[in-house]
Design a protein around this motif. Structure first.
Motif, PDB file in Angstrom:
ATOM      1  N   VAL A 141      80.842  49.155   4.237  1.00  0.00           N
ATOM      2  CA  VAL A 141      81.712  47.491   4.784  1.00  0.00           C
ATOM      3  C   VAL A 141      79.909  46.791   3.092  1.00  0.00           C
ATOM      4  O   VAL A 141      80.818  46.559   2.505  1.00  0.00           O
ATOM      5  N   LYS A 142      78.949  47.539   2.972  1.00  0.00           N
ATOM      6  CA  LYS A 142      78.444  47.709   2.599  1.00  0.00           C
ATOM      7  C   LYS A 142      78.631  47.477   0.769  1.00  0.00           C
ATOM      8  O   LYS A 142      78.118  46.805  -0.369  1.00  0.00           O
ATOM      9  N   GLU A 143      79.862  48.912   0.655  1.00  0.00           N
ATOM     10  CA  GLU A 143      80.235  48.786  -0.391  1.00  0.00           C
ATOM     11  C   GLU A 143      81.668  47.780  -0.920  1.00  0.00           C
ATOM     12  O   GLU A 143      81.903  48.415  -1.968  1.00  0.00           O
ATOM     13  N   GLY A 144      81.652  46.904  -0.300  1.00  0.00           N
ATOM     14  CA  GLY A 144      82.980  45.833  -0.377  1.00  0.00           C
ATOM     15  C   GLY A 144      83.910  46.562   0.158  1.00  0.00           C
ATOM     16  O   GLY A 144      85.037  45.661  -0.275  1.00  0.00           O
ATOM     17  N   PHE A 145      84.528  47.665   0.633  1.00  0.00           N
ATOM     18  CA  PHE A 145      85.250  47.820   1.267  1.00  0.00           C
ATOM     19  C   PHE A 145      86.260  46.634   2.326  1.00  0.00           C
ATOM     20  O   PHE A 145      85.025  45.863   3.799  1.00  0.00           O
ATOM     21  N   ALA A 146      87.223  46.576   2.022  1.00  0.00           N
ATOM     22  CA  ALA A 146      87.628  45.832   3.498  1.00  0.00           C
ATOM     23  C   ALA A 146      88.036  47.076   4.572  1.00  0.00           C
ATOM     24  O   ALA A 146      89.365  47.127   4.472  1.00  0.00           O
ATOM     25  N   VAL A 147      87.365  47.120   5.334  1.00  0.00           N
ATOM     26  CA  VAL A 147      87.512  48.078   6.854  1.00  0.00           C
ATOM     27  C   VAL A 147      88.172  48.163   7.673  1.00  0.00           C
ATOM     28  O   VAL A 147      88.391  46.866   8.588  1.00  0.00           O
ATOM     29  N   LEU A 148      88.871  48.563   8.022  1.00  0.00           N
ATOM     30  CA  LEU A 148      90.474  48.481   9.279  1.00  0.00           C
ATOM     31  C   LEU A 148      90.069  50.209   9.785  1.00  0.00           C
ATOM     32  O   LEU A 148      91.122  50.754   9.987  1.00  0.00           O
ATOM     33  N   PRO A 149      88.963  50.270  10.776  1.00  0.00           N
ATOM     34  CA  PRO A 149      88.924  51.095  11.524  1.00  0.00           C
ATOM     35  C   PRO A 149      89.668  51.344  12.857  1.00  0.00           C
ATOM     36  O   PRO A 149      90.304  50.266  13.620  1.00  0.00           O
ATOM     37  N   TYR A 150      90.059  52.627  13.124  1.00  0.00           N
ATOM     38  CA  TYR A 150      91.281  52.969  13.668  1.00  0.00           C
ATOM     39  C   TYR A 150      90.186  53.599  15.231  1.00  0.00           C
ATOM     40  O   TYR A 150      89.036  54.596  14.704  1.00  0.00           O
ATOM     41  N   ILE A 151      90.178  53.081  16.555  1.00  0.00           N
ATOM     42  CA  ILE A 151      89.484  53.222  17.061  1.00  0.00           C
ATOM     43  C   ILE A 151      89.874  53.795  19.315  1.00  0.00           C
ATOM     44  O   ILE A 151      90.974  53.569  18.983  1.00  0.00           O
ATOM     45  N   ASN A 152      89.044  54.164  19.588  1.00  0.00           N
ATOM     46  CA  ASN A 152      89.329  53.874  21.179  1.00  0.00           C
ATOM     47  C   ASN A 152      89.761  52.622  21.635  1.00  0.00           C
ATOM     48  O   ASN A 152      88.709  51.447  21.159  1.00  0.00           O
ATOM     49  N   ALA A 153      90.317  52.489  22.728  1.00  0.00           N
ATOM     50  CA  ALA A 153      90.330  51.054  22.373  1.00  0.00           C
ATOM     51  C   ALA A 153      89.072  51.085  23.982  1.00  0.00           C
ATOM     52  O   ALA A 153      88.986  50.243  24.629  1.00  0.00           O
ATOM     53  N   ASP A 154      88.337  50.780  23.495  1.00  0.00           N
ATOM     54  CA  ASP A 154      86.547  50.630  23.834  1.00  0.00           C
ATOM     55  C   ASP A 154      85.975  48.945  23.219  1.00  0.00           C
ATOM     56  O   ASP A 154      85.682  48.564  22.139  1.00  0.00           O
ATOM     57  N   PRO A 155      86.267  48.573  24.505  1.00  0.00           N
ATOM     58  CA  PRO A 155      86.092  46.986  23.921  1.00  0.00           C
ATOM     59  C   PRO A 155      84.303  46.529  22.638  1.00  0.00           C
ATOM     60  O   PRO A 155      84.432  45.570  22.091  1.00  0.00           O
ATOM     61  N   LEU A 156      83.349  47.733  23.442  1.00  0.00           N
ATOM     62  CA  LEU A 156      81.900  47.932  22.934  1.00  0.00           C
ATOM     63  C   LEU A 156      81.956  47.986  21.953  1.00  0.00           C
ATOM     64  O   LEU A 156      81.113  46.953  20.723  1.00  0.00           O
ATOM     65  N   LEU A 157      82.581  48.555  20.949  1.00  0.00           N
ATOM     66  CA  LEU A 157      82.465  49.402  20.153  1.00  0.00           C
ATOM     67  C   LEU A 157      83.637  48.658  19.023  1.00  0.00           C
ATOM     68  O   LEU A 157      83.176  48.414  17.899  1.00  0.00           O
ATOM     69  N   ALA A 158      84.624  48.121  19.837  1.00  0.00           N
ATOM     70  CA  ALA A 158      84.914  46.882  18.596  1.00  0.00           C
ATOM     71  C   ALA A 158      84.920  45.544  17.984  1.00  0.00           C
ATOM     72  O   ALA A 158      84.214  45.467  17.297  1.00  0.00           O
ATOM     73  N   LYS A 159      83.472  44.799  19.280  1.00  0.00           N
ATOM     74  CA  LYS A 159      82.604  44.214  19.080  1.00  0.00           C
ATOM     75  C   LYS A 159      81.526  44.620  18.039  1.00  0.00           C
ATOM     76  O   LYS A 159      81.491  43.762  16.527  1.00  0.00           O
ATOM     77  N   ARG A 160      80.933  46.013  18.125  1.00  0.00           N
ATOM     78  CA  ARG A 160      79.799  46.251  17.201  1.00  0.00           C
ATOM     79  C   ARG A 160      80.212  46.860  15.196  1.00  0.00           C
ATOM     80  O   ARG A 160      80.367  45.564  14.693  1.00  0.00           O
ATOM     81  N   LEU A 161      81.542  46.555  15.462  1.00  0.00           N
ATOM     82  CA  LEU A 161      82.383  46.787  14.003  1.00  0.00           C
ATOM     83  C   LEU A 161      83.137  45.967  13.666  1.00  0.00           C
ATOM     84  O   LEU A 161      82.987  44.747  12.539  1.00  0.00           O
ATOM     85  N   GLU A 162      83.120  44.867  14.620  1.00  0.00           N
ATOM     86  CA  GLU A 162      82.955  43.222  14.364  1.00  0.00           C
ATOM     87  C   GLU A 162      81.928  42.849  13.819  1.00  0.00           C
ATOM     88  O   GLU A 162      82.018  41.774  12.174  1.00  0.00           O
ATOM     89  N   GLU A 163      80.548  43.027  14.612  1.00  0.00           N
ATOM     90  CA  GLU A 163      79.868  42.382  14.259  1.00  0.00           C
ATOM     91  C   GLU A 163      78.860  42.865  12.858  1.00  0.00           C
ATOM     92  O   GLU A 163      78.349  42.575  12.427  1.00  0.00           O
ATOM     93  N   VAL A 164      79.675  44.263  12.225  1.00  0.00           N
ATOM     94  CA  VAL A 164      79.035  44.877  10.517  1.00  0.00           C
ATOM     95  C   VAL A 164      79.809  44.748   9.970  1.00  0.00           C
ATOM     96  O   VAL A 164      79.535  45.144   8.742  1.00  0.00           O
ATOM     97  N   GLY A 165      80.633  43.866   9.641  1.00  0.00           N
ATOM     98  CA  GLY A 165      81.201  42.898   8.922  1.00  0.00           C
ATOM     99  C   GLY A 165      83.295  43.665   8.900  1.00  0.00           C
ATOM    100  O   GLY A 165      83.970  43.589   7.843  1.00  0.00           O
TER     101      GLY A 165
END
Length: 278
Positions: A141-165
């Protein structure tokens, strides 16, 4: 032979928006596991998809089934989603993401900074590493990428990833290529309800009914590869998945009836012969 459908009237008024870019299909597909390029091309066309994911490392190394993949599709019509498949660490994924961005530029997509982020050290179940994924996402995200992360269905991790951009989150329905369907509906539902960026259900979907289920839950999009590529008739399955995604989205917007413990007559009882005799 299937041909790429034009966007439906409904999809034109209900676009998928990722990182400010508009798409009229809510189905993304992959390029791996097909029996040949011709079948892959027919399936992509039949799906009507506008986003196709490509494993950067496999293209770079000319892995079996990926030789010439960059030239196999018309990238002036399809948005490439480079992915970091095969990366086991955050550092490796960051390096491959950079290669993917350059690959997209070489294919004429100068403004393509999308990356599907996969950090998967687990060789048996192919489950993503949450810590490595978050670390890589923050840097990309810092390098300007539009990041689409593949994750386990973890709501807390999903929220954290949203928060980092991150511009989407992509929770798995079940392990990659397993065809088990949506095994973690409760957690995916929480993610859908709590995350503002698009939620893309990725991995595990085996049949169109499962694709429709994910969309009926409120997912914004789907990414389906194995279920299409390994079907006996890949183009036909691609078309079926496209219709399921559209039907599920429309059903979600329509709003389902409440689930009740008892029956409810569909015809009124007032004015019937029995009631009139009384």
């Amino acid at each position: 032979m299937y041909t790429l459908d034009k966007p439906t009237e409904r999809s034109l008024h209900d676009p998928l928006i990722i990182a400010g870019r508009t798409f009229h299909s809510r189905l993304m597909t992959g390029t791996g596991k097909y029996r040949n390029f011709d079948e892959m091309r027919q399936s992509v066309a039949a799906s009507g998809c506008q986003i196709v994911t490509v494993a950067v490392r496999r293209v770079q190394t000319n892995a079996p089934g990926h030789e010439g993949l960059a030239d196999a599709l018309d990238w002036s019509k399809i948005w490439m989603l480079p992915n970091t498949a095969g990366c086991q660490t955050a550092e490796d994924a960051i390096r491959v993401a950079r290669l993917g961005r350059e690959m997209a530029k070489l294919l004429g997509q100068e403004d393509n900074n999308f990356v599907k982020l996969e950090v998967i050290p687990d060789a048996k179940y192919l489950l993503p590493d949450p810590i490595g994924t978050l670390e890589a996402a923050e840097q990309l995200v810092k390098e300007g990428f539009a990041v689409l992360p593949y994750i386990n269905a973890d709501p807390l991790l999903a929220k954290r990833l949203e928060e980092v951009g991150c511009v989407t989150v992509m929770p798995l329905g079940s392990p990659i290529g397993s065809g088990q369907g949506i095994n973690n509906a409760a957690n995916i539902q929480i993610i859908i309800e709590t995350i503002k960026v698009p939620v893309v259900v990725d991995a595990g979907i085996g049949v169109p009914s499962e694709a429709a289920q994910a969309m009926e839950m409120g997912a914004d999009a789907l990414l389906i590869n194995t279920a299409i590529a390994q079907a006996q008739n890949s183009p036909a399955m691609a078309r079926a998945m496209s219709l399921a995604a559209e039907a599920g989205r429309l059903a979600y917007q329509a709003g389902r009836i409440p689930i009740k413990p008892t029956a409810s007559a569909s015809s009124p009882t007032i004015g019937t012969i029995a009631s009139a005799a009384q």
